[in-house]
Scaffold this motif. Sequence first.
Motif, mmCIF file in Angstrom:
data_model
loop_
_atom_site.group_PDB
_atom_site.id
_atom_site.type_symbol
_atom_site.label_atom_id
_atom_site.label_comp_id
_atom_site.label_asym_id
_atom_site.label_seq_id
_atom_site.Cartn_x
_atom_site.Cartn_y
_atom_site.Cartn_z
ATOM 1 N N PRO A 218 0.803 -1.227 0.000
ATOM 2 C CA PRO A 218 0.000 0.000 0.000
ATOM 3 C C PRO A 218 0.833 1.274 0.000
ATOM 4 C CG PRO A 218 0.048 -0.960 2.191
ATOM 5 C CD PRO A 218 0.737 -1.943 1.288
ATOM 6 N N HIS A 219 2.140 1.142 0.164
ATOM 7 C CA HIS A 219 3.021 2.306 0.161
ATOM 8 C C HIS A 219 3.561 2.595 -1.239
ATOM 9 C CE1 HIS A 219 2.785 1.924 4.487
ATOM 10 N NE2 HIS A 219 3.299 0.711 4.423
ATOM 11 N N SER A 220 3.995 1.553 -1.923
ATOM 12 C CA SER A 220 4.632 1.743 -3.227
ATOM 13 C C SER A 220 3.731 1.370 -4.399
ATOM 14 C CB SER A 220 5.908 0.893 -3.311
ATOM 15 O OG SER A 220 5.580 -0.496 -3.318
ATOM 16 N N GLY A 221 2.697 0.565 -4.147
ATOM 17 C CA GLY A 221 1.842 0.077 -5.224
ATOM 18 C C GLY A 221 2.381 -1.142 -5.934
ATOM 19 N N ILE A 222 3.546 -1.642 -5.529
ATOM 20 C CA ILE A 222 4.109 -2.846 -6.128
ATOM 21 C C ILE A 222 3.206 -4.036 -5.794
ATOM 22 C CG2 ILE A 222 6.047 -4.471 -6.052
ATOM 23 C CD1 ILE A 222 7.885 -2.071 -5.609
ATOM 24 N N VAL A 223 2.980 -4.893 -6.776
ATOM 25 C CA VAL A 223 2.134 -6.067 -6.595
ATOM 26 C C VAL A 223 3.014 -7.311 -6.567
ATOM 27 C CG1 VAL A 223 0.151 -7.363 -7.448
ATOM 28 C CG2 VAL A 223 0.299 -4.904 -7.884
ATOM 29 N N TYR A 224 2.882 -8.116 -5.516
ATOM 30 C CA TYR A 224 3.631 -9.361 -5.386
ATOM 31 C C TYR A 224 2.718 -10.517 -5.792
ATOM 32 C CZ TYR A 224 7.075 -6.505 -3.049
ATOM 33 O OH TYR A 224 8.010 -5.530 -2.784
ATOM 34 N N GLU A 225 3.291 -11.502 -6.490
ATOM 35 C CA GLU A 225 2.490 -12.567 -7.078
ATOM 36 C C GLU A 225 3.141 -13.929 -6.820
ATOM 37 O OE1 GLU A 225 1.800 -11.769 -11.267
ATOM 38 O OE2 GLU A 225 2.271 -9.653 -10.988
ATOM 39 N N THR A 226 2.320 -14.916 -6.477
ATOM 40 C CA THR A 226 2.816 -16.276 -6.310
ATOM 41 C C THR A 226 2.386 -17.142 -7.491
ATOM 42 O OG1 THR A 226 0.879 -16.877 -4.972
ATOM 43 C CG2 THR A 226 2.872 -16.193 -3.793
ATOM 44 N N GLU A 227 3.204 -18.144 -7.777
ATOM 45 C CA GLU A 227 2.940 -19.068 -8.878
ATOM 46 C C GLU A 227 2.888 -20.493 -8.334
ATOM 47 O OE1 GLU A 227 4.747 -20.271 -13.287
ATOM 48 O OE2 GLU A 227 6.046 -19.301 -11.813
ATOM 49 N N PHE A 237 8.432 -16.502 -7.363
ATOM 50 C CA PHE A 237 7.815 -15.402 -6.643
ATOM 51 C C PHE A 237 8.142 -14.124 -7.406
ATOM 52 C CE2 PHE A 237 7.769 -12.342 -2.937
ATOM 53 C CZ PHE A 237 6.406 -12.388 -2.754
ATOM 54 N N TYR A 238 7.103 -13.357 -7.736
ATOM 55 C CA TYR A 238 7.257 -12.220 -8.644
ATOM 56 C C TYR A 238 6.897 -10.909 -7.952
ATOM 57 C CZ TYR A 238 6.733 -15.858 -12.296
ATOM 58 O OH TYR A 238 6.851 -16.971 -13.091
ATOM 59 N N ARG A 239 7.371 -9.832 -8.575
ATOM 60 C CA ARG A 239 6.839 -8.522 -8.244
ATOM 61 C C ARG A 239 6.576 -7.763 -9.544
ATOM 62 N NH1 ARG A 239 11.725 -4.663 -5.769
ATOM 63 N NH2 ARG A 239 12.893 -4.410 -7.732
ATOM 64 N N PHE A 240 5.488 -7.002 -9.523
ATOM 65 C CA PHE A 240 5.091 -6.203 -10.679
ATOM 66 C C PHE A 240 5.188 -4.741 -10.302
ATOM 67 C CE2 PHE A 240 1.613 -4.010 -13.026
ATOM 68 C CZ PHE A 240 2.156 -4.119 -14.305
ATOM 69 N N LEU A 241 5.972 -3.979 -11.057
ATOM 70 C CA LEU A 241 6.165 -2.560 -10.815
ATOM 71 C C LEU A 241 5.298 -1.781 -11.804
ATOM 72 C CD1 LEU A 241 8.886 -4.152 -10.040
ATOM 73 C CD2 LEU A 241 9.919 -1.890 -9.969
ATOM 74 N N LYS A 243 3.331 1.091 -13.931
ATOM 75 C CA LYS A 243 3.651 2.435 -14.402
ATOM 76 C C LYS A 243 2.842 3.487 -13.654
ATOM 77 C CE LYS A 243 4.988 1.132 -19.132
ATOM 78 N NZ LYS A 243 4.646 1.267 -20.571
ATOM 79 N N LYS A 244 1.644 3.107 -13.226
ATOM 80 C CA LYS A 244 0.794 4.025 -12.474
ATOM 81 C C LYS A 244 0.463 3.404 -11.117
ATOM 82 C CE LYS A 244 -1.423 6.306 -16.425
ATOM 83 N NZ LYS A 244 -2.722 6.659 -17.058
ATOM 84 N N PRO A 245 1.421 3.414 -10.197
ATOM 85 C CA PRO A 245 1.173 2.776 -8.903
ATOM 86 C C PRO A 245 0.098 3.500 -8.106
ATOM 87 C CG PRO A 245 3.218 4.027 -8.867
ATOM 88 C CD PRO A 245 2.750 4.014 -10.289
ATOM 89 N N LEU A 246 -0.743 2.708 -7.435
ATOM 90 C CA LEU A 246 -1.802 3.235 -6.571
ATOM 91 C C LEU A 246 -2.686 4.231 -7.306
ATOM 92 C CD1 LEU A 246 0.364 3.720 -3.351
ATOM 93 C CD2 LEU A 246 -1.112 1.791 -3.923
ATOM 94 N N GLY A 247 -2.899 3.978 -8.589
ATOM 95 C CA GLY A 247 -3.690 4.893 -9.399
ATOM 96 C C GLY A 247 -5.172 4.622 -9.367
ATOM 97 N N GLY A 248 -5.604 3.598 -8.652
ATOM 98 C CA GLY A 248 -7.029 3.317 -8.577
ATOM 99 C C GLY A 248 -7.480 2.339 -9.645
ATOM 100 N N THR A 249 -8.793 2.136 -9.713
ATOM 101 C CA THR A 249 -9.380 1.157 -10.621
ATOM 102 C C THR A 249 -8.943 1.407 -12.059
ATOM 103 O OG1 THR A 249 -11.305 1.010 -9.176
ATOM 104 C CG2 THR A 249 -11.541 0.159 -11.408
ATOM 105 N N GLY A 250 -8.441 0.367 -12.680
ATOM 106 C CA GLY A 250 -8.015 0.450 -14.070
ATOM 107 C C GLY A 250 -6.575 0.867 -14.272
ATOM 108 N N SER A 251 -5.901 1.346 -13.229
ATOM 109 C CA SER A 251 -4.538 1.851 -13.421
ATOM 110 C C SER A 251 -3.550 0.752 -13.781
ATOM 111 C CB SER A 251 -4.059 2.578 -12.161
ATOM 112 O OG SER A 251 -4.005 1.703 -11.048
ATOM 113 N N LEU A 252 -3.809 -0.482 -13.357
ATOM 114 C CA LEU A 252 -2.885 -1.577 -13.665
ATOM 115 C C LEU A 252 -2.861 -1.899 -15.157
ATOM 116 C CD1 LEU A 252 -3.600 -3.949 -10.640
ATOM 117 C CD2 LEU A 252 -1.624 -2.448 -10.966
ATOM 118 N N ARG A 253 -3.863 -1.431 -15.888
ATOM 119 C CA ARG A 253 -3.868 -1.660 -17.333
ATOM 120 C C ARG A 253 -2.795 -0.843 -18.051
ATOM 121 N NH1 ARG A 253 -10.338 -1.504 -18.882
ATOM 122 N NH2 ARG A 253 -11.055 -2.907 -17.220
ATOM 123 N N ALA A 254 -2.246 0.141 -17.367
ATOM 124 C CA ALA A 254 -1.219 0.980 -17.981
ATOM 125 C C ALA A 254 0.098 0.242 -18.155
ATOM 126 C CB ALA A 254 -0.999 2.241 -17.144
#
Length: 469
Positions: A218-227, A237-241, A243-254
Motif C-alpha cells: 500500500p506504500h509503493s503500489g508494487i504487486v507481489y504474485e505467487t505461482e 515469486f514475482y513482483r510487478f512494478l 507504471k501508475k502505482p496506486l492509481g485506482g481502478t483500471g490503473s494496472l492496465r497501464a
Amino acid sequence: MSATRRQILTGTGASVAGIVFSGALSELFAGTAVAAPPLRSSGYGPLVPDPAGLLDLPAGFSYRVLSREGDRLRSGEGPVPSNHDGMGAFAGRRGRVHLVRNHENRVTGRIGVPVVDGLTYDPAAKGGCTALTLDGRKDTVLDERVAIAGTAVNCAGGPTPWRTWLTCEETEDRAGTNGYTKDHGFIFEVDGADPRRTGAVPLTAMGRFQHEAVAVDPHSGIVYETEDAFERPFGLFYRFLPKKPLGGTGSLRAGGALEAMRVPGVPDLSVVQEPGTRFERVEWVPVPDPLAAGTPIRLQDFGPRGITHAQKLEGCYWGGGERSGGAVYFVSSFARTKDGSAGAHFGQVWKYEPGRRRLTLVVVFGPDTDVQLPGESPDNICLSPTGGLMVCEDGNGAQHVFGVSRRGEVYAVARGAQAVTSAATAAGGTPDAPEWGEFAGVTFSPDGSTMYVNCYTPGTTFAVRGPWC
C-alpha cells in the motif's frame, strides 16, 4: 503420539490441538487491524453438530447461508456457479459489503459462470467471479450477479487498496487447448460494486503463468504474485512494478515491469529448513517474456545465475506496522522430494521486507505434526481483525477452518457437515467413504463482525457471526 490431531479434534470434541511450529509465529500476525490479546487456550470451545447438516460451529456462533451453487442468481443471469474458491470483502455505501467470489471452474466444471455481454473474456471458459452485495448489519443478500466470466481456473487473488479484487487464473493453457479461444494464465481486476467498470480485460503485463495469489504494497503500489506450478521446475515469486502505482481502478492496465525473485545461491527455497534464516541480498530479475509466448516463464533463461523456485507457492498477504514500511508474506504449502523439490517440508511462511531487500523464513509447519491436520499444507490464510489467524484446511476426510492464536495454539472454528458422496464431484467421495468439500476464501467483513467463508464443494458461501474477541 498415540492419537492423531484429527482424532483429538473430531473424535473427542475438543477444540484445541497442539501443533508444532518452528519459528516466530507472532510474525504471521503483523498488520492485524486490532491489537487484541491472544484467545484463551481453549479457543471457542467444542464444535456443536449442526442440526441442518451444513456447518458445525462452537456454541454462541451462528451462520447464514448466503449463496449455494445451482440456485438462481438474483440478477437473473443464470445459476450460481460451482467451485467456490478465493474471496474478498469490501466496504460499500450505507453499511453494505461487497463480496467478490472466485469460481475455480475448468472446462469440466459442473456449473460454469454464465456468459454476460461486456463481462466475458473467453466464452469457452467456465471460470470467473460472482459479486454479492450484502446488508452488512444483517448479512442478508441484496444482490448477486456475474462480475467476470470466461476466465479459467480462478483460484485465489487479493484485494487492492482501492477496493477491487484481483482474480488469478491458475492455468497457462493457450488458445486452442481445451477448446479455449484465447490464451489464459492472467490476472483480471474486478470491481464488486460495479463490475462493468472493470469489464473482462487481462492485465497482460503482470505475466501469464499459473497464478495463485497477490498482495499489494500500500506504500509503493508494487504487486507481489505467487505461482503454483504443478510440475518442476516449480513456481517463482514475482513482483510487478506498475507504471501508475496506486492509481485506482483500471490503473494496472497501464502496464509495468515484471520481475522474479532470485536468492543468490538458493535455486530452491525448500532447501532452507531453519526458521529465522535471513537473506540480505535478494535480487529482482526482469522476466524475459512475461506473456510466455514460446516458453513458460519458470523455464525461461534468467542468465547463468538462474532463478529461485519453490513448490506450491500459494497464499500471499501484506503485513504492515513495521518500521521498515511493512512486509509481504507468502506461503509454500509443502515441498516433496518425490515431486522433484530439492528439500522437503510440511509448509513454510516467508517474509520479504522491501525496504531492506531482506527475505526471512518465518515459520515452518511440521514435520512433527500430523500431516492430515493444519500443521501440513497451509493453504488459504486470513488475518483476523481480532488478532488471530484463520487457516482453511484442504485434505482428506473432515474439513475445518482452524484458528491459530499468537501463542501458536490451534483450535477448530468450523467443520463442514455437507458430505459429498458423488464420484463426479471435485471431492470424489462415495457413499461408503464420503468426503467433505474443502474450505476456501476465508475473509472478514470490514468491521470485523462477520467471517465469510466458502465450501468449495458443494459450492456454498457462509456468513459466520459470534464472539470473535
